[in-house]
Design a protein around this motif. Structure first.
Motif, short mmCIF file in Angstrom:
data_model
loop_
_atom_site.label_atom_id
_atom_site.label_comp_id
_atom_site.label_asym_id
_atom_site.label_seq_id
_atom_site.Cartn_x
_atom_site.Cartn_y
_atom_site.Cartn_z
N ARG A 1 0.87 -1.63 0.26
CA ARG A 1 0.40 -0.05 0.01
C ARG A 1 0.75 1.28 -0.36
O ARG A 1 1.87 1.38 0.89
N GLY B 1 -1.97 -2.36 -5.10
CA GLY B 1 -1.88 -2.15 -3.87
C GLY B 1 -1.81 -0.22 -4.29
O GLY B 1 -2.16 0.34 -2.81
N HIS C 1 -2.83 3.54 -3.21
CA HIS C 1 -3.79 4.31 -3.58
C HIS C 1 -3.97 5.57 -4.19
O HIS C 1 -4.58 5.98 -4.45
#
Length: 294
Positions: free
Chosen positions: A170, A276, A278
């Protein structure tokens, strides 16, 4: 009646006492002294043992100088090399990793806290190490196999093994826009699959300047020796995983068989998918940066 003494009956006085000169000494004539022994005794204040030690040192120095001279002129054969280790690999492997800038990196940090990105044409590798960016999308491994003797080694197969599989990292994805493949032929490994699916790839542009054997896709088996090496490129790519991976190569030579692991100096290679991320940011040729949320 007075005693009458007969001088002739008196014992004769020794000649030395009578003042006569001593006669020549009777015996063998001494031989000429040994000059080398005399020299050693003069050089050594502690006697003959030290002289013998000094003579040994001189002899050793002279022997070393003569031997070096004979070796330098090729008049004495050099010592034979040690025999090969029967349990060692009959080949060597040199490994180099490469990550294309346009494949990008994922940084696990808020966008506002990530240092400024390099310029579009610059080298991004130092910046990626500074921000602990994880190589994204794909990462290439170049490895060259070469024999250690004239004995032929046959490389029979190649596999990719995922050591650890995690969800994609992420964070924020960064990459300069543009670019393309630099390797002419390679094996592409889809790390999202288990086991990874391998596909032979070939970059067709500009093939006029590429050697003929490089224009063919990678197909095993291959044969190598000390005078004949082979270089392979394996590109591991991922979309849905953060994967640690290694390469395994099967080989056979002179009745022996085995499998060798190709890795990053004992560590697995690593690549993460962009699923992942964003936020995705691209540095454009006009030096502007375009960030968007997928």
């Amino acid at each position: 009646m007075p005693e009458t003494r007969d001088p002739s009956a008196e014992p004769a006085e020794p000649a030395e006492l009578a003042g006569a000169a001593p006669g020549p000494e009777v015996g063998p004539r001494p031989q000429r002294p040994d000059r080398l022994g005399a020299l050693l005794r003069r050089l050594s204040p502690v006697g003959p043992p030290a002289g013998r030690w000094f003579a040994g040192v001189v002899a050793a120095v002279v022997t070393t100088m003569v031997t070096a001279w004979l070796l330098a002129w090729g008049l004495m054969p050099a010592a034979a090399p040690p025999p090969p280790n029967p349990d060692g690999l009959p080949f060597t492997i040199a490994v180099r990793t490469s990550h294309e800038s346009n494949d990008g990196w994922v940084v696990d940090a808020p966008l506002a806290k990530i240092p400024a990105r390099p310029g579009w044409p610059d080298d991004w590798s130092s910046w990626a190490r500074e921000v602990a960016g994880v190589p994204a999308s794909g990462s290439a491994v170049y490895f060259t196999v070469q024999g250690v003797s004239e004995a032929q080694v046959t490389l029979t197969d190649l596999r990719v093994r995922v050591v650890t599989r995690r969800p994609p990292v992420r964070g924020v994805f960064f990459a300069p826009g543009g670019g393309g493949p630099t390797a002419y032929r390679w094996v592409d490994a889809d790390l999202d699959e288990e086991p990874p699916v391998l596909t032979a790839g070939r970059f067709e542009e500009g093939e006029q300047g590429v050697p003929e054997h490089e224009r063919r896709e990678i197909r095993f088996p291959y044969r190598v020796s000390v005078t004949d090496a082979e270089t392979f490129v394996v590109v591991g790519h991922a979309v849905r995983c953060d994967c640690d991976w290694k390469i395994e190569v099967d080989w056979t030579s002179q009745g022996r068989t085995g499998t060798v692991t190709v890795d990053d100096a004992g560590r697995p290679f690593r690549v993460t998918g962009r699923a992942g991320a964003h936020t995705q940011c691209w540095r454009l040729p006009d030096e502007t940066e375009n960030c968007e949320q997928p």
